[in-house]
Write a protein that holds these residues in place. Structure first.
Motif, PDB file in Angstrom:
ATOM      1  N   ILE A 130       0.834  -1.202   0.000  1.00  0.00           N
ATOM      2  CA  ILE A 130       0.000   0.000   0.000  1.00  0.00           C
ATOM      3  C   ILE A 130       0.864   1.245   0.000  1.00  0.00           C
ATOM      4  N   VAL A 131       1.921   1.253   0.814  1.00  0.00           N
ATOM      5  CA  VAL A 131       2.819   2.409   0.864  1.00  0.00           C
ATOM      6  C   VAL A 131       3.489   2.615  -0.491  1.00  0.00           C
ATOM      7  N   VAL A 132       3.923   1.530  -1.114  1.00  0.00           N
ATOM      8  CA  VAL A 132       4.545   1.617  -2.440  1.00  0.00           C
ATOM      9  C   VAL A 132       3.580   2.229  -3.453  1.00  0.00           C
ATOM     10  N   ASN A 133       2.318   1.776  -3.415  1.00  0.00           N
ATOM     11  CA  ASN A 133       1.343   2.176  -4.437  1.00  0.00           C
ATOM     12  C   ASN A 133       0.562   3.444  -4.104  1.00  0.00           C
ATOM     13  N   GLU A 134       0.381   3.723  -2.815  1.00  0.00           N
ATOM     14  CA  GLU A 134      -0.580   4.759  -2.433  1.00  0.00           C
ATOM     15  C   GLU A 134       0.000   5.887  -1.584  1.00  0.00           C
ATOM     16  N   TYR A 135       1.253   5.777  -1.127  1.00  0.00           N
ATOM     17  CA  TYR A 135       1.762   6.749  -0.159  1.00  0.00           C
ATOM     18  C   TYR A 135       1.683   8.183  -0.660  1.00  0.00           C
ATOM     19  N   SER A 136       1.980   8.399  -1.933  1.00  0.00           N
ATOM     20  CA  SER A 136       1.992   9.766  -2.459  1.00  0.00           C
ATOM     21  C   SER A 136       0.626  10.435  -2.330  1.00  0.00           C
ATOM     22  N   LYS A 137      -0.447   9.629  -2.267  1.00  0.00           N
ATOM     23  CA  LYS A 137      -1.796  10.195  -2.149  1.00  0.00           C
ATOM     24  C   LYS A 137      -2.043  10.776  -0.755  1.00  0.00           C
ATOM     25  N   SER A 138      -1.185  10.434   0.191  1.00  0.00           N
ATOM     26  CA  SER A 138      -1.353  10.968   1.539  1.00  0.00           C
ATOM     27  C   SER A 138      -0.831  12.397   1.658  1.00  0.00           C
ATOM     28  N   TYR A 139       0.047  12.808   0.722  1.00  0.00           N
ATOM     29  CA  TYR A 139       0.606  14.163   0.820  1.00  0.00           C
ATOM     30  C   TYR A 139       0.435  15.004  -0.440  1.00  0.00           C
ATOM     31  N   LEU A 140       0.044  14.417  -1.562  1.00  0.00           N
ATOM     32  CA  LEU A 140      -0.205  15.219  -2.769  1.00  0.00           C
ATOM     33  C   LEU A 140      -1.622  15.789  -2.717  1.00  0.00           C
ATOM     34  N   THR A 141      -1.821  16.664  -1.757  1.00  0.00           N
ATOM     35  CA  THR A 141      -3.116  17.296  -1.531  1.00  0.00           C
ATOM     36  C   THR A 141      -2.898  18.788  -1.292  1.00  0.00           C
ATOM     37  N   LYS A 142      -3.960  19.559  -1.403  1.00  0.00           N
ATOM     38  CA  LYS A 142      -3.867  20.999  -1.147  1.00  0.00           C
ATOM     39  C   LYS A 142      -3.662  21.290   0.336  1.00  0.00           C
ATOM     40  N   GLU A 143      -3.963  20.313   1.183  1.00  0.00           N
ATOM     41  CA  GLU A 143      -3.850  20.513   2.629  1.00  0.00           C
ATOM     42  C   GLU A 143      -2.481  20.133   3.172  1.00  0.00           C
ATOM     43  N   VAL A 144      -1.545  19.740   2.304  1.00  0.00           N
ATOM     44  CA  VAL A 144      -0.288  19.171   2.770  1.00  0.00           C
ATOM     45  C   VAL A 144       0.497  20.124   3.675  1.00  0.00           C
ATOM     46  N   ASP A 145       0.522  21.421   3.353  1.00  0.00           N
ATOM     47  CA  ASP A 145       1.297  22.358   4.176  1.00  0.00           C
ATOM     48  C   ASP A 145       0.713  22.484   5.575  1.00  0.00           C
ATOM     49  N   GLU A 146      -0.613  22.552   5.652  1.00  0.00           N
ATOM     50  CA  GLU A 146      -1.268  22.649   6.959  1.00  0.00           C
ATOM     51  C   GLU A 146      -1.071  21.356   7.747  1.00  0.00           C
ATOM     52  N   GLU A 147      -1.198  20.226   7.069  1.00  0.00           N
ATOM     53  CA  GLU A 147      -1.009  18.936   7.750  1.00  0.00           C
ATOM     54  C   GLU A 147       0.440  18.766   8.205  1.00  0.00           C
ATOM     55  N   ASN A 148       1.363  19.292   7.429  1.00  0.00           N
ATOM     56  CA  ASN A 148       2.765  19.242   7.831  1.00  0.00           C
ATOM     57  C   ASN A 148       2.990  20.074   9.094  1.00  0.00           C
ATOM     58  N   LYS A 149       2.361  21.254   9.162  1.00  0.00           N
ATOM     59  CA  LYS A 149       2.458  22.092  10.363  1.00  0.00           C
ATOM     60  C   LYS A 149       1.876  21.388  11.581  1.00  0.00           C
ATOM     61  N   GLU A 150       0.859  20.557  11.352  1.00  0.00           N
ATOM     62  CA  GLU A 150       0.228  19.825  12.450  1.00  0.00           C
ATOM     63  C   GLU A 150       1.037  18.594  12.865  1.00  0.00           C
ATOM     64  N   GLY A 151       2.122  18.311  12.135  1.00  0.00           N
ATOM     65  CA  GLY A 151       3.002  17.213  12.514  1.00  0.00           C
ATOM     66  C   GLY A 151       2.597  15.853  11.981  1.00  0.00           C
ATOM     67  N   TYR A 152       1.747  15.836  10.945  1.00  0.00           N
ATOM     68  CA  TYR A 152       1.267  14.558  10.422  1.00  0.00           C
ATOM     69  C   TYR A 152       2.389  13.717   9.815  1.00  0.00           C
ATOM     70  N   PHE A 153       3.446  14.375   9.344  1.00  0.00           N
ATOM     71  CA  PHE A 153       4.513  13.653   8.650  1.00  0.00           C
ATOM     72  C   PHE A 153       5.789  13.586   9.489  1.00  0.00           C
ATOM     73  N   SER A 154       5.653  13.787  10.784  1.00  0.00           N
ATOM     74  CA  SER A 154       6.834  13.880  11.652  1.00  0.00           C
ATOM     75  C   SER A 154       7.625  12.572  11.706  1.00  0.00           C
ATOM     76  N   ILE A 155       6.946  11.434  11.680  1.00  0.00           N
ATOM     77  CA  ILE A 155       7.665  10.158  11.751  1.00  0.00           C
ATOM     78  C   ILE A 155       8.488   9.947  10.489  1.00  0.00           C
ATOM     79  N   TYR A 156       7.880  10.219   9.349  1.00  0.00           N
ATOM     80  CA  TYR A 156       8.583  10.096   8.075  1.00  0.00           C
ATOM     81  C   TYR A 156       9.789  11.032   8.036  1.00  0.00           C
TER      82      TYR A 156
END
Length: 224
Positions: A130-156
């Motif tokens: 799923i990560v191989v095929n779908e991961y980019s869909k988790s961040y290729l969104t208009k909300e990515v900057d706001e979600e990044n500020k909220e720490g959604y991608f901190s583990i990555y």
């Protein structure tokens, strides 16, 4: 490492979920079957209604855990990166030689995944697909900057930083350690995708693994 991972709980940003799915049997079934279904039908076709039908629960009960399927995908990918980070830390922590440590880290990040029996409700092999095929869909969104500020991608981002620091330990004169670290992680996903779907576009195959390719790439980029 196997026994240590039995007590592992991957800490996910609590803003991603409404109720922690690890806190109940229903939540674990939501995670277990969402992995199976997303791999089976793809993220676009996956819905909470279909998931509810599969697990014999009302669609509304799933919304008590996740606001939408985008948040569920974020949860799954965050869990995967957190699990991979633990694999990397345990495998490299006792290696004193910086080059050997980096080689082991590249192997952990780029290798094919074997199912980990420590988590009965999570199939890591399918989650990796799923990560191989779908991961980019988790961040290729208009909300990515706001979600990044909220720490959604901190583990990555933390995982990428670990690789970057290992690169610097090997060659502190190299000018692009962060770029190289993120290339290893993202590139590994892409090479596994190409190997599966577009084999003519990659040199990776049954004999040449992504691990071998990225080890060669990294150590040809760094000073001997």
């Amino acid at each position: 490492m196997k026994y240590l991972l039995h007590d592992l709980k991957v800490r996910i940003n609590d803003k991603i979920y409404i109720k922690d799915p690890e806190s109940s049997s229903l939540g674990k079934r939501i995670i277990e079957h969402s992995i199976l279904m997303i791999q089976e039908m793809g993220f676009e076709s996956f819905t909470f209604k279909k998931l509810g039908d599969r697990i014999g629960s009302n669609e509304s009960s799933i919304y008590r855990y996740f606001e939408n399927k985008h948040k569920l995908l974020l949860y799954l990918t965050c869990w995967y990166w957190g699990w991979l980070e633990y694999q990397l830390v345990f495998a490299t922590n006792s290696i004193p030689n910086s080059k050997q440590k980096l080689k082991k880290a590249i192997e952990i990040i780029t290798r094919s995944i074997i199912e980990d029996s420590s988590f009965s409700h999570i199939n890591e092999v399918l989650l990796n697909k799923i990560v191989v095929n779908e991961y980019s869909k988790s961040y290729l969104t208009k909300e990515v900057d706001e979600e990044n500020k909220e720490g959604y991608f901190s583990i990555y981002k933390r995982l990428t930083t670990r690789i970057k620091e290992m690169i610097i330990e090997v060659d502190n004169t190299y000018s692009y350690p962060a770029s190289l670290a993120s290339t290893i992680i993202e590139g590994a996903l892409h090479q596994h995708f190409l190997k599966e779907h577009f084999p003519s576009l990659t040199d990776c195959n049954e004999k040449v693994t992504p691990s071998k390719y990225f080890t060669d790439l990294v150590f040809h980029s760094l000073k001997k």
